[in-house]
Enzyme design. Structure first.
Site, mmCIF file in Angstrom:
data_model
loop_
_atom_site.group_PDB
_atom_site.id
_atom_site.type_symbol
_atom_site.label_atom_id
_atom_site.label_comp_id
_atom_site.label_asym_id
_atom_site.label_seq_id
_atom_site.Cartn_x
_atom_site.Cartn_y
_atom_site.Cartn_z
ATOM 1 N N ASP A 253 0.858 -0.997 0.317
ATOM 2 C CA ASP A 253 -0.245 -0.315 -0.341
ATOM 3 C C ASP A 253 0.995 1.369 -0.037
ATOM 4 O OD1 ASP A 253 -2.000 -2.384 0.503
ATOM 5 O OD2 ASP A 253 -2.235 -1.623 2.119
ATOM 6 N N THR A 254 1.861 1.360 0.647
ATOM 7 C CA THR A 254 2.987 2.122 1.171
ATOM 8 C C THR A 254 4.149 2.484 -0.653
ATOM 9 O OG1 THR A 254 3.244 1.524 3.142
ATOM 10 C CG2 THR A 254 4.663 3.388 2.264
#
Length: 316
Positions: A253-254
């Site tokens: 997600d990062t």
């Protein structure tokens, strides 16, 4: 232009650190942390840290859902969740120091009534041309994977730029609607094509197959091996920096959130991929999301190279 993230199956994540994990006994923890989570939520949090405003969409249930909404509002992130019966799920991630193992316990979440699913689709129909919508993660009970195809159709008709980060086979049925960006990992790529994909040549071949089937861009996440970004005219590859992996739950997600921030603000692709890999690794090296404090240092370990775009032979 507005940017929306969508987590249909929101979650609170409980992170636990313990020296040992033994059955049928009380295991004392060394540390714990609780975080509002869900893949789209993480993307919103990363984009906020990088100065990009978003609105978080999805289904919220019970006091746990209220906690997530309150947390996002504290971070000055807008929300437009649809309230549903039940309770937003709590997941548990346990790091066992003695064995260097990580246990991931992920719950199902609430069941979404059909009328709430329809309300969500109407919400998507209200997005404007030029908006960006990032759909991430698993689906809750009551929501069938074919909804991804319906969302793709709606976005295509309304000229909304759709980003998909989900593992369902139905993602392949979304490709005729030309989603703006796919973010698979190597396991998802293998599942979609029904092939063992474990070589550099195979990664390049099947990444380009996604483009040929309709995806406008592909960000292939390879964990500790880095990532490859594909466009119709360019392919770039980057490695991951070295470090002790503490938690992999939010690293992808990062990576995605950081990449979107660079891409949407017209930063050079090479710089964007380098920073994304460093940020994803920074998250993997800690219990929660990166704060970007070590990203510049980690970036120094990352080499970005351009791959030659060509028609690869069929790989069996």
């Amino acid at each position: 232009m507005s940017i929306y993230t969508c987590t249909m199956n929101l979650a609170i994540d409980l992170f636990i650190e313990t020296d040992t994990m033994n059955p049928f006994t009380v295991n004392r923890t060394k540390d714990d942390d609780i975080q509002a989570n869900g893949k789209g939520v993480n993307v919103s949090l990363i984009l906020k840290m990088l100065g990009v405003a978003t609105t978080a969409l999805g289904f919220r249930a019970g006091f746990t859902g209220n906690y997530i909404e309150d947390y996002l509002h504290e971070k000055a992130i807008s929300t437009d969740f649809i309230e549903v019966p039940g309770m937003t799920r709590i997941n548990v991630f346990t790091q066992v120091n003695q064995t260097q193992e990580e246990y991931k316990l992920v719950n199902q979440g609430p069941e979404i009534p059909m009328e709430k699913v329809q309300a969500f689709l109407e919400q998507i129909k209200g997005l404007q041309a030029g908006d960006h919508l990032c759909i991430s993660g698993s689906l809750p009970r009551g929501v069938e994977p074919k909804i991804l195809v319906e969302i793709s159709r709606i976005c295509h008709e309304r000229d909304v730029h759709l980003i998909i980060d989900s593992s369902y086979q139905e993602v392949m049925d979304c490709l005729p609607y030309q989603p703006f960006l796919l973010k698979p990992n190597e396991e998802e790529l293998e599942s979609w094509f029904g092939q063992v994909i474990d070589t550099e040549e195979a990664y390049l071949f099947y990444g380009q197959q996604l483009l040929a089937a309709g995806a406008q861009n592909v960000l292939l996440s390879l964990g500790g091996e880095g990532a490859i970004f594909f466009t119709q005219n360019k392919i770039i590859r980057g490695n991951s920096p070295k470090g002790k992996v503490v938690n992999t739950a939010c690293a992808g997600d990062t990576l995605l959130g950081t990449f979107l921030a660079g891409y949407l603000t017209d930063q050079p692709l090479e710089d964007t991929l380098r920073k994304s890999l460093a940020a994803g690794s920074s998250t993997a090296f800690r219990k929660g999301l990166t704060d970007f404090s070590d990203v510049d240092e980690l970036s120094k370990e990352i080499e970005i190279k351009e791959e030659r775009v060509k028609t690869w032979g069929i790989i069996n």
